[in-house]
Design a protein around this motif. Structure first.
Motif, PDB file in Angstrom:
ATOM      1  N   MET A 133      48.084  41.256  41.168  1.00 41.50           N
ATOM      2  CA  MET A 133      47.789  41.425  39.735  1.00 41.50           C
ATOM      3  C   MET A 133      48.670  40.491  38.893  1.00 41.50           C
ATOM      4  O   MET A 133      48.180  39.808  37.991  1.00 41.50           O
ATOM      5  CB  MET A 133      48.017  42.881  39.331  1.00 41.50           C
ATOM      6  N   LYS A 134      49.966  40.434  39.200  1.00 37.38           N
ATOM      7  CA  LYS A 134      50.879  39.600  38.424  1.00 37.38           C
ATOM      8  C   LYS A 134      50.519  38.122  38.549  1.00 37.38           C
ATOM      9  O   LYS A 134      50.552  37.371  37.569  1.00 37.38           O
ATOM     10  CB  LYS A 134      52.326  39.830  38.879  1.00 37.38           C
ATOM     11  N   THR A 135      50.150  37.707  39.784  1.00 35.62           N
ATOM     12  CA  THR A 135      49.809  36.305  40.020  1.00 35.62           C
ATOM     13  C   THR A 135      48.551  35.916  39.261  1.00 35.62           C
ATOM     14  O   THR A 135      48.493  34.872  38.599  1.00 35.62           O
ATOM     15  CB  THR A 135      49.600  36.055  41.527  1.00 35.62           C
ATOM     16  N   VAL A 136      47.523  36.782  39.344  1.00 37.17           N
ATOM     17  CA  VAL A 136      46.258  36.509  38.664  1.00 37.17           C
ATOM     18  C   VAL A 136      46.464  36.507  37.149  1.00 37.17           C
ATOM     19  O   VAL A 136      45.946  35.642  36.427  1.00 37.17           O
ATOM     20  CB  VAL A 136      45.189  37.548  39.064  1.00 37.17           C
ATOM     21  N   THR A 137      47.237  37.489  36.657  1.00 35.91           N
ATOM     22  CA  THR A 137      47.508  37.573  35.214  1.00 35.91           C
ATOM     23  C   THR A 137      48.225  36.324  34.722  1.00 35.91           C
ATOM     24  O   THR A 137      47.863  35.749  33.684  1.00 35.91           O
ATOM     25  CB  THR A 137      48.366  38.809  34.897  1.00 35.91           C
ATOM     26  N   LYS A 138      49.225  35.887  35.471  1.00 36.41           N
ATOM     27  CA  LYS A 138      49.980  34.692  35.084  1.00 36.41           C
ATOM     28  C   LYS A 138      49.083  33.473  35.043  1.00 36.41           C
ATOM     29  O   LYS A 138      49.166  32.643  34.123  1.00 36.41           O
ATOM     30  CB  LYS A 138      51.139  34.489  36.073  1.00 36.41           C
ATOM     31  N   PHE A 139      48.194  33.351  36.045  1.00 42.05           N
ATOM     32  CA  PHE A 139      47.273  32.218  36.097  1.00 42.05           C
ATOM     33  C   PHE A 139      46.327  32.239  34.889  1.00 42.05           C
ATOM     34  O   PHE A 139      46.115  31.210  34.232  1.00 42.05           O
ATOM     35  CB  PHE A 139      46.464  32.259  37.403  1.00 42.05           C
ATOM     36  N   CYS A 140      45.750  33.409  34.597  1.00 38.33           N
ATOM     37  CA  CYS A 140      44.811  33.531  33.473  1.00 38.33           C
ATOM     38  C   CYS A 140      45.497  33.216  32.147  1.00 38.33           C
ATOM     39  O   CYS A 140      44.928  32.533  31.285  1.00 38.33           O
ATOM     40  CB  CYS A 140      44.216  34.937  33.428  1.00 38.33           C
ATOM     41  N   VAL A 146      44.436  30.141  29.688  1.00 40.46           N
ATOM     42  CA  VAL A 146      44.006  30.426  28.312  1.00 40.46           C
ATOM     43  C   VAL A 146      44.915  29.732  27.299  1.00 40.46           C
ATOM     44  O   VAL A 146      44.446  29.118  26.337  1.00 40.46           O
ATOM     45  CB  VAL A 146      43.975  31.948  28.066  1.00 40.46           C
ATOM     46  N   GLN A 147      46.208  29.827  27.515  1.00 37.18           N
ATOM     47  CA  GLN A 147      47.157  29.234  26.569  1.00 37.18           C
ATOM     48  C   GLN A 147      47.055  27.711  26.524  1.00 37.18           C
ATOM     49  O   GLN A 147      47.278  27.093  25.485  1.00 37.18           O
ATOM     50  CB  GLN A 147      48.581  29.675  26.906  1.00 37.18           C
ATOM     51  N   ASN A 148      46.685  27.109  27.672  1.00 39.07           N
ATOM     52  CA  ASN A 148      46.581  25.650  27.726  1.00 39.07           C
ATOM     53  C   ASN A 148      45.234  25.127  27.235  1.00 39.07           C
ATOM     54  O   ASN A 148      45.166  24.040  26.660  1.00 39.07           O
ATOM     55  CB  ASN A 148      46.804  25.148  29.157  1.00 39.07           C
ATOM     56  N   TYR A 149      44.164  25.907  27.484  1.00 40.00           N
ATOM     57  CA  TYR A 149      42.830  25.355  27.266  1.00 40.00           C
ATOM     58  C   TYR A 149      41.968  26.079  26.224  1.00 40.00           C
ATOM     59  O   TYR A 149      40.951  25.543  25.797  1.00 40.00           O
ATOM     60  CB  TYR A 149      42.065  25.300  28.596  1.00 40.00           C
ATOM     61  N   LEU A 150      42.327  27.301  25.849  1.00 39.64           N
ATOM     62  CA  LEU A 150      41.508  28.001  24.858  1.00 39.64           C
ATOM     63  C   LEU A 150      41.941  27.603  23.453  1.00 39.64           C
ATOM     64  O   LEU A 150      43.066  27.876  23.049  1.00 39.64           O
ATOM     65  CB  LEU A 150      41.631  29.524  25.019  1.00 39.64           C
ATOM     66  N   ASP A 172      46.521  34.344  22.221  1.00 42.59           N
ATOM     67  CA  ASP A 172      47.633  35.262  22.501  1.00 42.59           C
ATOM     68  C   ASP A 172      47.200  36.425  23.392  1.00 42.59           C
ATOM     69  O   ASP A 172      48.015  36.975  24.140  1.00 42.59           O
ATOM     70  CB  ASP A 172      48.215  35.819  21.201  1.00 42.59           C
ATOM     71  N   ILE A 173      45.910  36.845  23.290  1.00 42.43           N
ATOM     72  CA  ILE A 173      45.475  38.043  24.021  1.00 42.43           C
ATOM     73  C   ILE A 173      44.432  37.762  25.099  1.00 42.43           C
ATOM     74  O   ILE A 173      44.225  38.578  25.992  1.00 42.43           O
ATOM     75  CB  ILE A 173      44.914  39.110  23.064  1.00 42.43           C
ATOM     76  N   MET A 174      43.747  36.597  25.036  1.00 42.56           N
ATOM     77  CA  MET A 174      42.592  36.396  25.902  1.00 42.56           C
ATOM     78  C   MET A 174      42.923  36.313  27.387  1.00 42.56           C
ATOM     79  O   MET A 174      42.091  36.615  28.236  1.00 42.56           O
ATOM     80  CB  MET A 174      41.824  35.140  25.473  1.00 42.56           C
ATOM     81  N   GLY A 175      44.133  35.876  27.726  1.00 41.33           N
ATOM     82  CA  GLY A 175      44.511  35.847  29.141  1.00 41.33           C
ATOM     83  C   GLY A 175      44.461  37.231  29.757  1.00 41.33           C
ATOM     84  O   GLY A 175      43.967  37.420  30.882  1.00 41.33           O
ATOM     85  N   TYR A 176      44.943  38.236  29.018  1.00 42.51           N
ATOM     86  CA  TYR A 176      44.896  39.622  29.496  1.00 42.51           C
ATOM     87  C   TYR A 176      43.462  40.145  29.484  1.00 42.51           C
ATOM     88  O   TYR A 176      43.059  40.902  30.372  1.00 42.51           O
ATOM     89  CB  TYR A 176      45.786  40.509  28.618  1.00 42.51           C
ATOM     90  N   CYS A 177      42.701  39.732  28.473  1.00 40.50           N
ATOM     91  CA  CYS A 177      41.307  40.182  28.383  1.00 40.50           C
ATOM     92  C   CYS A 177      40.469  39.667  29.550  1.00 40.50           C
ATOM     93  O   CYS A 177      39.515  40.323  29.966  1.00 40.50           O
ATOM     94  CB  CYS A 177      40.683  39.723  27.062  1.00 40.50           C
ATOM     95  N   VAL A 178      40.816  38.474  30.074  1.00 34.27           N
ATOM     96  CA  VAL A 178      40.093  37.930  31.234  1.00 34.27           C
ATOM     97  C   VAL A 178      40.230  38.873  32.425  1.00 34.27           C
ATOM     98  O   VAL A 178      39.260  39.138  33.151  1.00 34.27           O
ATOM     99  CB  VAL A 178      40.615  36.516  31.584  1.00 34.27           C
ATOM    100  N   ILE A 179      41.444  39.396  32.630  1.00 29.89           N
ATOM    101  CA  ILE A 179      41.669  40.338  33.743  1.00 29.89           C
ATOM    102  C   ILE A 179      40.781  41.567  33.588  1.00 29.89           C
ATOM    103  O   ILE A 179      40.127  42.006  34.540  1.00 29.89           O
ATOM    104  CB  ILE A 179      43.157  40.771  33.787  1.00 29.89           C
ATOM    105  N   TRP A 180      40.744  42.116  32.380  1.00 32.24           N
ATOM    106  CA  TRP A 180      39.931  43.308  32.133  1.00 32.24           C
ATOM    107  C   TRP A 180      38.443  42.982  32.259  1.00 32.24           C
ATOM    108  O   TRP A 180      37.653  43.810  32.724  1.00 32.24           O
ATOM    109  CB  TRP A 180      40.258  43.884  30.766  1.00 32.24           C
ATOM    110  N   THR A 181      38.043  41.773  31.892  1.00 33.59           N
ATOM    111  CA  THR A 181      36.647  41.357  32.053  1.00 33.59           C
ATOM    112  C   THR A 181      36.256  41.362  33.530  1.00 33.59           C
ATOM    113  O   THR A 181      35.167  41.820  33.894  1.00 33.59           O
ATOM    114  CB  THR A 181      36.435  39.939  31.469  1.00 33.59           C
ATOM    115  N   ILE A 182      37.146  40.858  34.374  1.00 36.43           N
ATOM    116  CA  ILE A 182      36.870  40.830  35.820  1.00 36.43           C
ATOM    117  C   ILE A 182      36.760  42.249  36.373  1.00 36.43           C
ATOM    118  O   ILE A 182      35.811  42.590  37.077  1.00 36.43           O
ATOM    119  CB  ILE A 182      37.971  40.044  36.567  1.00 36.43           C
TER     120      ILE A 182
END
Length: 439
Positions: free
Chosen positions: A1-8, A12-16, A413-423
């Motif tokens: 979970m931590k690895t996937v969250t960090k990646f997302c 997001v922070q770099n490209y969104l 600021d929030i979309m990286g976490y939202c990606v996890i919940w989307t999955i």
């Protein structure tokens, strides 16, 4: 979970880009899609955009008023007392995340507009009190509740309403007992509520990455004038009886309306309820207007971006892109797999037309006619469409704008976490329709 969250988060922070820039980029994507996939000219696509641009003016104003009246209600002395008690419950960051997620999803289940406001204000108040809490993650938890499909979900409600446009196409009415309140949908809803709590409760950013809530604007002190020193105009501005007298208009109307139709909420009624409560719970017209002044800045994203998505919707519809996407999913479906593919297609189209009712009016007739022709389960198809519409809202900043406006954050600021919940939520919903296909 931590690895996937960090990646997302990193992606997001770099490209969104900012939500406004994203809306512009998506406009170009639809523009090019119409030209190269549907053989439309550039001038035709611009004409479609221009016709659609103003189609959400009414809806956009409704959303501004939902946010503004909800914000004003949250700033009343009574609401502040209640929020103070609720936000005093969590003592640790994990407890704060879990509580915010549960309150948000419960509020969104009652009414999505109500839930967006409550989630935003609650996150802000919790963020002030709990130390060591990563505020962007808290706001993401508040937004996560938006996925829920409850009694105010427009798609199943429209499908059960006599005289709706689907019935005019020859399709039968589908009662909400077969859709919203079917056993399988209630079970799936319960699982999603539990998983929302678990997902956000277990997200723990490293200590060096935590960004706590900070008050960007200090509230100006309220300078009170003695009643004897007030002018006639100032006495009117500070007279509670004026709030109470004017509040009788919406109060009496709401009472008469609910006595006729029962407690059946829609967007206009939610706005009117918030307005009425705000009038009665603020001490004066002056106090009410000060709260409006505080809340008005939160609506700027809605005002600017709603027309851009309306223009996109105009291009998607008039060019035939929506029909093309829908028919592609129809062609690869069977009677058993059609609800699953309906869910996926609704989620895809929702990225470009993030309005459930609008998307249902455009894409719904195609999918429902196809379901009937294939012999697919109609109630499951309706709810698959409804869940698909809510699912990709988590990675489409459009509906996060009210929340972000109140919280003072950007989408990245929030979309990286939202990606996890989307999955996670996508797996739950897709899995449900896969299981139903074997039953």
């Amino acid at each position: 979970m931590k690895t996937v969250t960090k990646f997302c988060l990193k992606m997001v922070q770099n490209y969104l880009p900012d939500a406004f820039i994203l809306a512009i980029l998506l406009t170009f994507v639809v523009f090019c899609g119409g030209m190269f996939l549907m053989n439309k000219s550039a001038l035709q696509m611009i004409e479609y955009w221009g016709r659609g641009y103003s189609s959400m003016f009414v809806f956009g104003m409704q959303m501004v008023l939902v946010l503004l009246t909800g914000y004003v209600l949250a700033l009343t002395p009574l609401a502040k007392k209640i929020l103070n008690k609720v936000t005093g419950i969590p003592k640790t960051p994990q407890q704060a995340l879990g509580l915010t997620a549960l309150v948000s999803i419960a509020s969104c289940y009652i009414n999505w507009g109500f839930g967006l406001v409550i989630g935003a204000v609650l996150a802000k108040e919790v963020g002030k009190k709990v130390k060591g809490l990563h505020f962007p993650l808290l706001v993401a938890a508040a937004y996560g509740g938006e996925i829920i499909r409850g009694p105010s979900s427009s798609i199943p409600l429209v499908s059960a309403t006599p005289g709706n446009f689907m019935e005019k196409l020859g399709l039968p009415l589908t009662p909400v007992g077969d859709t919203l309140y079917s056993y399988w949908n209630l079970v799936m809803t319960a699982i999603i509520v539990i998983m929302l709590f678990i997902v956000y409760f277990n997200m723990k950013p490293p200590a060096n990455e935590i960004v706590e809530y900070s008050e960007k604007e200090q509230e100006k002190p309220d300078i009170r004038i003695a009643k004897k020193d007030m002018t006639f105009a100032e006495r009117l501005e500070n007279a509670y009886w004026l709030n109470a007298l004017f509040g009788l208009f919406p109060l009496i109307y709401l009472g008469a309306n609910f006595s006729k139709i029962g407690f059946d909420l829609n967007l206009n009624l939610v706005i009117l309820i918030f307005l009425t409560l705000g009038l009665y719970l603020h001490s004066s017209p002056n106090g009410f207007l000060k709260a409006v002044a505080q809340g008005i800045g939160a609506s700027r994203g809605i005002i600017l971006q709603f027309p851009l998505y309306a223009g996109m919707s105009g291009m998607m519809t008039a060019s035939g892109l929506v029909d093309m996407i829908s028919m592609w999913f129809v062609e690869i479906s069977t009677a058993h797999t059609f609800p699953l593919y309906t869910f996926l297609s609704a989620g895809l189209v929702n990225i470009f037309i993030p309005s459930g009712g609008g998307q249902w009016a455009i894409q719904g007739p195609i999918m429902m006619k196809a379901a009937e022709a294939l012999g697919a389960n109609i109630p499951q198809t309706i709810m698959a469409f409804a869940w698909g519409d809510g699912w990709t809202n988590q990675i489409q900043p459009f509906w996060a704008l009210p929340l972000l406006g109140v919280a003072g954050l950007s989408a990245r600021d929030i979309m990286g976490y939202c990606v996890i919940w989307t999955i996670v939520s996508g797996v739950i919903i897709s899995g449900t329709f896969v299981i139903l296909s074997f039953m």
